[in-house]
Design an enzyme around this catalytic site. Structure first.
Site, PDB file in Angstrom:
ATOM      1  N   ASP A  14       0.971  -1.201   0.058  1.00  0.00           N
ATOM      2  CA  ASP A  14       0.070   0.143   0.120  1.00  0.00           C
ATOM      3  C   ASP A  14       0.943   1.402   0.046  1.00  0.00           C
ATOM      4  O   ASP A  14       2.201   1.296   0.081  1.00  0.00           O
ATOM      5  CB  ASP A  14      -0.816  -0.016   1.130  1.00  0.00           C
ATOM      6  CG  ASP A  14      -2.104   0.830   0.849  1.00  0.00           C
ATOM      7  OD1 ASP A  14      -2.338   1.444   0.124  1.00  0.00           O
ATOM      8  OD2 ASP A  14      -3.037   0.806   1.826  1.00  0.00           O
ATOM      9  N   GLU A  49     -10.409   7.283   4.144  1.00  0.00           N
ATOM     10  CA  GLU A  49      -9.513   6.783   5.116  1.00  0.00           C
ATOM     11  C   GLU A  49      -9.367   7.474   6.475  1.00  0.00           C
ATOM     12  O   GLU A  49     -10.573   7.629   7.224  1.00  0.00           O
ATOM     13  CB  GLU A  49      -8.060   7.007   4.315  1.00  0.00           C
ATOM     14  CG  GLU A  49      -7.860   6.325   3.034  1.00  0.00           C
ATOM     15  CD  GLU A  49      -6.451   6.067   2.442  1.00  0.00           C
ATOM     16  OE1 GLU A  49      -5.627   5.668   3.068  1.00  0.00           O
ATOM     17  OE2 GLU A  49      -6.433   6.338   1.304  1.00  0.00           O
TER      18      GLU A  49
HETATM   19  C1  BGC Z   1      -5.178   2.958   0.482  1.00  0.00           C
HETATM   20  C2  BGC Z   1      -5.481   2.039  -0.501  1.00  0.00           C
HETATM   21  C3  BGC Z   1      -5.484   2.463  -1.990  1.00  0.00           C
HETATM   22  C4  BGC Z   1      -4.011   3.325  -2.157  1.00  0.00           C
HETATM   23  C5  BGC Z   1      -3.886   3.739  -3.469  1.00  0.00           C
HETATM   24  C6  BGC Z   1      -3.718   3.915   0.229  1.00  0.00           C
HETATM   25  O1  BGC Z   1      -3.724   5.061   1.037  1.00  0.00           O
HETATM   26  O2  BGC Z   1      -5.176   2.489   1.641  1.00  0.00           O
HETATM   27  O3  BGC Z   1      -6.853   1.550  -0.492  1.00  0.00           O
HETATM   28  O4  BGC Z   1      -5.387   1.621  -3.039  1.00  0.00           O
HETATM   29  O5  BGC Z   1      -3.905   4.568  -1.047  1.00  0.00           O
HETATM   30  O6  BGC Z   1      -4.545   5.028  -3.606  1.00  0.00           O
HETATM   31  C1  BGC Z   2      -3.465   9.882  -2.391  1.00  0.00           C
HETATM   32  C2  BGC Z   2      -4.301   8.620  -1.853  1.00  0.00           C
HETATM   33  C3  BGC Z   2      -3.638   7.863  -0.832  1.00  0.00           C
HETATM   34  C4  BGC Z   2      -3.271   8.641   0.284  1.00  0.00           C
HETATM   35  C5  BGC Z   2      -2.304   8.134   1.320  1.00  0.00           C
HETATM   36  C6  BGC Z   2      -3.170  10.491  -0.926  1.00  0.00           C
HETATM   37  O1  BGC Z   2      -2.369  11.843  -1.614  1.00  0.00           O
HETATM   38  O2  BGC Z   2      -4.296  10.538  -3.101  1.00  0.00           O
HETATM   39  O3  BGC Z   2      -4.799   7.791  -2.940  1.00  0.00           O
HETATM   40  O4  BGC Z   2      -4.314   6.814  -0.305  1.00  0.00           O
HETATM   41  O5  BGC Z   2      -2.598  10.134  -0.262  1.00  0.00           O
HETATM   42  O6  BGC Z   2      -1.970   9.018   2.354  1.00  0.00           O
END
Ligand code: BGC
Ligand code: BGC
Length: 814
Positions: free
Chosen positions: A296, A496
């Site tokens: 991830d 998130e």
């Molecule tokens: C998330 C994932 C996601 C990835 C890419 C991460 O922060 O936990 O679910 O697929 O970002 O965007």
């Molecule tokens: C991204 C997300 C990712 C996240 C993680 C963002 O800037 O766009 O996809 O999951 O950062 O912290």
């Protein structure tokens, strides 16, 4: 310490895709022809705007991704043609190899978690929590297929979905990405989504031109963290890890899912990205997974001893592809030298590359050709097609859950006079939730959803057609008393950890929606509440103030599906009955923060599986509105009107002890003191003015006793935001610091920025949190999120100090 893992107690599975000797032979042939550098390049996944086609060619990079709110060239308005143009560039670079080297097509992955949600105009389906309520695997298969078609039309090959988390503590900000608290529902729907996205194993179209590679995520235990903290620690037995959190993997693997994403979370304190016994021992060996494990977003950097640019431990533990958005070059170089030194074995590297090649080959990538020349890319009108929208509208209808219908007020007669109120009524942003065009789903407007319908749009249409009258007033105003009011309200979008909550009380800080419901009821108007939410929340007061209460979850772009169910035909016949049933238990009291079907002393307000239909009459009595006050400490808002608890504002100079700055005038000692005072900006005393006379060095800062962990926030596009007005430009150096451990701090230099702002207007400044992380701050224990200091002359006003997400990347550390 994490307990010992016993792979033998997990089910013994084999891949449903029989090993194909011809395919494996081709994989070995390619592997044998690859240089060491090319192999390392395959295991790296960079972010689309942080790498160029030239770099992809040079480093033979295996994969790219765009995260939430990641668009081609950072342009929000990117068209399908723009997405294709970028895909062509990456693909072309990957195919352009030196003579004798095998060409390996690049793989582009993204989060199409409720439709192709980063693309303007795409069909957006209800988030998983709503699909869990619909609990109709055939419907989910159709959604998967439609999603795959829309993504394929813009040239990508790989979806980071489905999420197979079993969310157990609804304070978790990703609860809505979970189908259910019940593993059985997750099992059925996860498998159906994999089949929809990839096609059915053994069928003609499996991984064909109209399908994508799917991902089961996040392995394992993401939905079970303590207090529902995102990226937190799951402390279950191994049996629960298997039977609850592992349930979706068993069926997703059986449906042939080709990739698995490792979880940010830990099991008994040990990070999943470093957990070889689970990634290798359980997943790859016992569960027979022969696809590849993707990490991830920089999660490997959280493994002890690792950083974003250096992490042999995660690779050795079984991560086959690093998701390393920006620091890919450092990681590439370090991984390469670790293979050369033997810290990473040649076998481990070959195993990872073999898995990646196998998946690319199974997916037909070697034959697919240039993205813009693929069948769906050449067909206009796939994005947001009428057929896909019809599937989404059906999903909206089937996901609605009816909790209350006193007096059988629903279904409504379309010929009546209907008032539509609430801030969610005509708000496609709100009804779509997180992972919608932007990462957090915020900052969008209805105009950015061409082809979509708000809930109001749908209601207006039915009512107008039937000869009734519908009027929209978010605040509930009307000229002529309506026959009924439909009030649409609920949670604002989040994604998130931004969505993690301290309480399950729907609205602990404001009674705005409740006041609206009560006002309407007080006027003798029957009230139908439509609740937009990513999770069950305590809403007893709102339930009491409503005659009917419908949970709409996060329905997506086809808001019209709500009116399909709320209204009968002109002749009173039901058009569509309610079908949704709670896949999450609904709380009766605010202290039921962990409430799941099968708990001891299970005592919900509405049990798992609850949901009325028009055939049932059940009168819901008045519910207790009693709640204990919870202390809400703000992690992300530091100053709004004044310091927000637990944060306090101080003024400090080197010689003197710091003084707390209330609303009055506060000054340091001496003849020419630094002065801070409350001033009016939008409201009375909602900002502060600070003047440094230039004789003493000093700082103004916000501090709390207990530090907050901002390490997750610094791992993405999040910024420290504040509004500032420069009254007198700096004569010396100005620094903006973040502090931790009481004494320590990391600074960024703001001198030039402030000098450039000296035009007397309010401005918003955004400083990326990663500037502080890069400057050495320990982001896991920040006690001073904002500290402005200078030894020169300076006069400023400031207000609204908070963390924010910016859709566009690219603001550099000043
Ligand atoms: C998330 C994932 C996601 C990835 C890419 C991460 O922060 O936990 O679910 O697929 O970002 O965007
Ligand atoms: C991204 C997300 C990712 C996240 C993680 C963002 O800037 O766009 O996809 O999951 O950062 O912290």
């Amino acid at each position: 310490m994490a307990p010992t893992v016993h792979p033998e107690i997990w089910p013994r599975l084999t891949s449903p895709i029989a090993s194909d000797p011809e395919l494996e032979r081709r994989v070995e042939e390619i592997l044998a022809a690859m240089s060491l550098e090319a192999k390392v390049g395959q295991v790296i996944q960079a972010e689309i705007n942080s790498i160029t086609p030239k770099e992809i060619r040079r480093y033979r990079i295996g994969s790219v991704l765009n995260g939430g709110g990641g668009w081609p060239w950072e342009q929000k308005g990117s068209t399908p043609e723009d997405w294709l143009r970028m895909a062509d560039g990456f693909w072309g670079a990957s195919m352009d190899v030196p003579q004798g080297e095998p060409a390996i097509p690049i793989l582009w992955g993204l989060d199409a978690v409720h439709g192709h949600n980063n693309v303007i105009g795409a069909t957006l389906f209800p988030h998983n929590i709503g699909l869990g309520a619909a609990n109709n695997p055939d419907l989910i298969r159709d959604i998967g297929r439609a999603t795959a078609r829309e993504v394929a039309a813009t040239g990508q090959d790989w979806d980071f979905g489905p999420t197979v988390a079993v969310a157990l503590d609804d304070r978790w900000g990703r609860t809505y990405e979970s189908y259910s608290e019940d593993p059985e529902i997750v099992k059925a729907n996860a498998a159906a989504m994999v089949e929809g996205l990839q096609g059915v194993v053994g069928s003609e179209d499996f991984l064909g031109d109209e399908q994508l590679i799917a991902t089961a995520k996040h392995f394992i235990g993401d939905g079970g963290t303590d207090r529902g903290v995102d990226q937190g620690d799951t402390r279950t037995t191994e049996e629960d890890l298997r039977d609850i959190h592992g349930a979706g993997y068993v069926t997703a693997l059986d449906a042939g899912v080709q990739t698995v994403m490792a979880s940010f979370s830990s099991w008994h304190g040990r990070r999943m990205h470093g957990f070889s016994e689970l990634l290798i021992g359980v997943l790859k060996q016992q569960l027979g997974f022969d696809g590849f494990v993707v990490g991830d977003w920089n999660a490997h950097g959280q493994v002890p001893g690792c950083s974003n640019g250096n992490c042999p431990a995660a690779f050795n533990a079984g991560i086959d592809m690093f998701m390393v958005p920006r620091d890919w070059k450092a990681l590439y170089k370090n991984t390469l030298s670790q293979v050369e030194s033997g810290e990473i074995s040649q076998e481990r590297l070959d195993d990872a590359v073999r898995r990646i090649l196998r998946v690319k080959m199974r997916a037909g990538l070697f034959e697919r050709g240039k993205p813009s020349r693929r069948p769906l890319a050449r067909q206009p009108g796939i994005i947001g097609s009428a057929a896909h929208r019809e599937v989404a509208r059906r999903a909206v209808r089937e996901s609605l859950v009816l909790l209350k219908n006193n007096g059988g007020i629903l279904p409504l007669a379309p010929g009546s006079h209907v008032l539509v109120a609430g801030d969610g009524a005509d708000n496609i942003t709100k009804q779509s939730g997180g992972w919608t065009i932007t990462w957090q789903g915020t900052g969008n407007s209805n105009e950015e959803f061409p082809g979509a319908t708000s809930i109001w749009d749908g209601i207006r249409k039915v009512v107008d057609t039937a000869g009734g009258t519908a009027s929209l007033s978010p605040k509930g105003r009307f000229k002529e008393k309506p026959d009924v009011a439909i009030v649409v309200f609920g949670e604002d979008p989040y994604a998130e950890f931004q969505g993690d909550r301290d309480t399950i009380d729907y609205s602990p800080r404001s009674d705005r929606d409740l006041d609206l419901l009560r006002k309407l009821q007080g006027e003798g108007i029957p009230v139908v509440s439509v609740f937009i939410t990513g999770r069950p929340l305590w809403v007893n007061p709102e339930l009491n103030a409503s005659d009917a209460f419908v949970v709409a979850w996060l329905p997506g772009t086809e808001g019209v599906g709500v009116a399909d169910v709320l209204f009968a035909n002109g002749d009173g016949a039901i058009r569509h009955d309610f079908k949704g049933r709670l896949s999450f238990s609904w709380p009766k009291s605010v202290d039921q923060v962990v409430l799941n079907w099968g708990d001891e002393d299970y005592d919900p307000l509405f049990a798992f599986g609850y949901g009325l239909t028009y055939a049932e009459t059940a009168e819901l009595g008045s519910q207790s509105e009693e709640k204990a006050a919870v202390e809400l400490a703000s992690r992300t808002i530091y100053f709004e009107g004044g310091p927000v608890a637990p944060w306090e504002l101080y003024l400090g100079v080197a010689e003197d002890p710091a003084v707390e700055a209330g609303t009055g005038r506060v000054a340091t000692s001496g003849p020419n003191p630094i002065v801070i005072r409350a001033v009016d900006r939008r409201r009375q005393e909602d900002a502060r003015a600070v003047e440094w006379p230039g004789e003493v060095a000093g700082r103004v800062y916000l501090k709390a006793e207990n530090p907050v962990d901002l390490s997750r926030e610094s791992n993405g596009g999040m910024v420290l935001a504040f509004d500032i007005l420069v009254e007198k430009p700096p004569s010396g150096q100005v620094e903006l610091a973040m502090g931790w451990g009481g004494e320590r701090s990391a600074e960024v230099d703001l001198t030039a920025t402030l000098a450039g702002l000296a035009d007397g207007d309010w401005q918003t400044l955004l400083v990326p949190l990663r500037c502080y992380a890069d400057a050495g701050a320990d982001m896991s224990q920040i006690d001073t999120p904002f500290s402005l200091s200078t030894d020169g002359e300076l006069a400023i006003r400031f207000s609204d100090v908070r963390l924010a997400t910016v859709a566009e990347e690219g603001i550099l550390c000043p």
